[in-house]
Design an enzyme around this catalytic site. Structure first.
Site, mmCIF file in Angstrom:
data_model
loop_
_atom_site.group_PDB
_atom_site.id
_atom_site.type_symbol
_atom_site.label_atom_id
_atom_site.label_comp_id
_atom_site.label_asym_id
_atom_site.label_seq_id
_atom_site.Cartn_x
_atom_site.Cartn_y
_atom_site.Cartn_z
ATOM 1 N N HIS A 249 -37.024 103.854 10.405
ATOM 2 C CA HIS A 249 -37.466 102.547 9.934
ATOM 3 C C HIS A 249 -36.879 101.407 10.770
ATOM 4 O O HIS A 249 -37.024 100.236 10.425
ATOM 5 C CB HIS A 249 -37.052 102.393 8.457
ATOM 6 N N LYS A 251 -36.041 98.638 13.790
ATOM 7 C CA LYS A 251 -36.776 97.700 14.639
ATOM 8 C C LYS A 251 -35.825 97.234 15.727
ATOM 9 O O LYS A 251 -34.944 96.389 15.489
ATOM 10 C CB LYS A 251 -37.282 96.485 13.851
ATOM 11 N N ASP A 256 -33.090 95.391 29.583
ATOM 12 C CA ASP A 256 -32.069 95.413 30.642
ATOM 13 C C ASP A 256 -30.640 95.458 30.107
ATOM 14 O O ASP A 256 -29.691 95.179 30.854
ATOM 15 C CB ASP A 256 -32.213 94.196 31.571
ATOM 16 N N HIS A 427 -41.495 89.834 3.897
ATOM 17 C CA HIS A 427 -41.014 91.127 4.410
ATOM 18 C C HIS A 427 -39.610 91.015 5.005
ATOM 19 O O HIS A 427 -39.091 91.972 5.565
ATOM 20 C CB HIS A 427 -42.007 91.628 5.475
ATOM 21 N N LYS A 429 -35.539 90.836 5.464
ATOM 22 C CA LYS A 429 -34.424 91.570 4.863
ATOM 23 C C LYS A 429 -33.139 90.907 5.349
ATOM 24 O O LYS A 429 -32.605 91.247 6.418
ATOM 25 C CB LYS A 429 -34.430 93.044 5.281
ATOM 26 N N ASP A 434 -21.730 82.226 1.661
ATOM 27 C CA ASP A 434 -20.594 81.323 1.847
ATOM 28 C C ASP A 434 -20.560 80.610 3.196
ATOM 29 O O ASP A 434 -19.470 80.185 3.649
ATOM 30 C CB ASP A 434 -19.275 82.093 1.669
#
Length: 509
Positions: A249, A251, A256, A427, A429, A434
């Protein structure tokens, strides 16, 4: 570039239809076996009861979360003819098919800690503890000399992404849960093909389940013809197996070893506002430039080794890094796996929740949390911390959305404030607390991300991106609907009952 239109009989749909038909056939075969042996039904039934009791006792001894155990024990005992068998097929050991020992050896060798505990003293003991955990338990070291840029929408991210890809000189690594043929991927693929022809090494990993409806089964071979090396992570086989749950899952983009991207975005049109699905699609990304990108490269290469072991990582380490604009904050890229010994995402979220002093803002498309996270959020809210959670208003998965909403009442009663993103589907996450800590990555607040999937993200401390994540959250609240306790209570009895059932079995979603 216009998006291709797939017919009803397109190869993608034919492939999915074949997979679904094969799985249904397996269930049908099981039913046929039961019917054929009806004369032995009594004996068979009591054998199944015995197996189910044994499986239930076995589950009770495991180190899984209690909610996960209960979610399996109930159907096993209620329907012994099916429940026990289904657990053996789908819910057994969560040991994934990957080389954990080899992965950890590689991370220990290539990811050498750059900072000491004294580097964290300025940020306090809580920051030091979180960084210590990531470095020693997850083998993910902290970095200073890294510039961060936060992109609050896919439309903000995509032009920068294309520009960075076009500037690659040595290599490009892409690892995404979903790659979908369409306008976005076409633009990316044009650059990848051009770069591969110019001698840049291009490698792509996509997930076999996430991309099953969007790519043809021979897509790695198609990319190979363009000079692009490609792996399909655990192709979706028409076979009932627990390992089908262990998905990649993540991403990750690495260019380079100097520039990297993480976040919630997959490589499909809806993520960059080129296609409307479930209203407006809200997503985000974080760009890293500098030392911390090397961790992303190592994460990618350890996953590449899942199918091609013994890759030498050294040639991919950048010989020099460009000057970066940084204020000295701490950047820690982290990775998680489905192995029961690795609970990095769950542990990090729990630490951020329990260490928040003034405020804690979380965004997630799916709020499917266990008793530990629930208790921590409630305790934080009762202790005076301003706890707010942002979820979608228009769901992409209706059953999971009902599970999400089933978790509202207990949180609202404790003083947690919950908002739904009314323009569509959020979508993102993220966690921010603080004005000091933040996390941006692929990890949802659900059982799948915490315990069943390969995930990644970046933990930030004292970095300017922390304020960008906070500001994005507060700005997004302006188009959200706040959910009250009355909203969650004034529902038809049947819907409340259904949500209670969904919540009971939520670990299985």
């Amino acid at each position: 570039m216009s998006q291709p239109v797939h017919s009803v009989l397109s190869p993608h749909r034919q492939r999915m239809a074949l997979i679904i038909a094969s799985i249904v056939a397996q269930f049908a075969l099981y039913v046929v076996v039961l019917v054929q042996f009806t004369q032995y039904f009594v004996y068979f039934y009591w054998i199944c009861v015995g197996v189910s009791l044994a499986v239930s006792l076995f589950i009770s001894t495991l180190t899984f979360k209690m909610a996960y155990k209960i979610a399996w024990i109930i159907p096993i005992l209620l329907v012994p003819l099916i429940g026990g068998v289904m657990y053996i097929i789908l819910g057994g050991s969560r040991k994934p098919h990957y080389r954990r020992a080899e992965t950890r050896r590689a991370m220990k060798h290539y990811l050498v800690p750059q900072l000491s505990t004294t580097d964290f003293l300025h940020y306090g003991a809580d920051a030091m503890q979180q960084a210590w955990y990531l470095e020693h338990a997850a083998l993910c070291p902290a970095y200073r000399n890294t510039e961060t840029t936060y992109y609050p929408t896919g439309a903000d991210f995509f032009p920068v992404f294309l520009r960075e890809l076009a500037q690659a000189k040595e290599y490009i690594f892409l690892e995404y849960f979903i790659i979908a043929e369409g306008s976005m991927w076409s633009d990316v693929l044009d650059i990848l093909t051009e770069k591969a022809a110019a001698g840049v090494e291009v490698r792509v990993i996509y997930d076999g389940v996430g991309s099953a409806p969007t790519l043809p089964s021979d897509y790695p071979q198609q990319l190979a013809q363009k000079g692009i090396r490609c792996q399909e992570f655990q192709p979706f086989r028409p076979l009932l197996s627990i390992h089908q749950n262990n998905r990649d899952h993540r991403k990750i983009c690495v260019i380079d070893g100097v520039t990297g991207f993480v976040g919630g975005l997959n490589l499909a049109d809806e993520y960059v506002d080129r296609k409307e699905r479930f209203g407006y699609w809200k997503d985000n990304a974080l760009r890293l430039r500098g030392e911390a990108v090397w961790s992303l490269a190592v994460f990618f290469l350890t996953m590449w080794n899942h199918q091609n072991p013994h890759t030498d990582f050294s040639p991919f380490r950048p010989k020099a890094l460009p000057p970066v604009n940084t204020t000295g904050g701490i950047v820690v890229p982290y990775a998680d796996t489905p192995d029961p010994a690795d609970t990095v995402g769950a542990d990090l979220h729990l630490q951020m929740i329990t260490k928040a002093k003034r405020y804690l803002y979380l965004t997630t498309p799916y709020l499917v949390i266990d008793e530990t996270i629930t208790a921590a959020l409630c305790t934080a809210a009762r202790s005076g911390v301003d706890v707010r959670i942002l979820t979608p208003h228009i769901p992409d998965k209706k059953v999971v959305f009902e599970v999400t909403r089933s978790n509202y009442p207990v949180l609202l009663e404790a003083g947690v404030r919950i908002y739904e993103f009314t323009p569509g589907f959020s979508h993102t996450k993220t966690v921010v607390a603080d004005d000091l800590y933040a996390s941006v990555g692929s990890c949802n607040l659900d059982y799948r991300s915490f315990y069943l999937q390969f995930e990644n993200g970046v933990w930030l401390c004292g970095d300017p991106a922390v304020f960008a994540v906070r500001d994005d959250f507060l700005l997004t609240l302006e188009v959200c609907q706040e959910i009250t306790l009355d909203d969650s209570r004034t529902l038809p009895l049947f819907q409340r009952l259904l949500r209670s059932i969904y919540r009971l079995f939520s670990p299985l979603f």
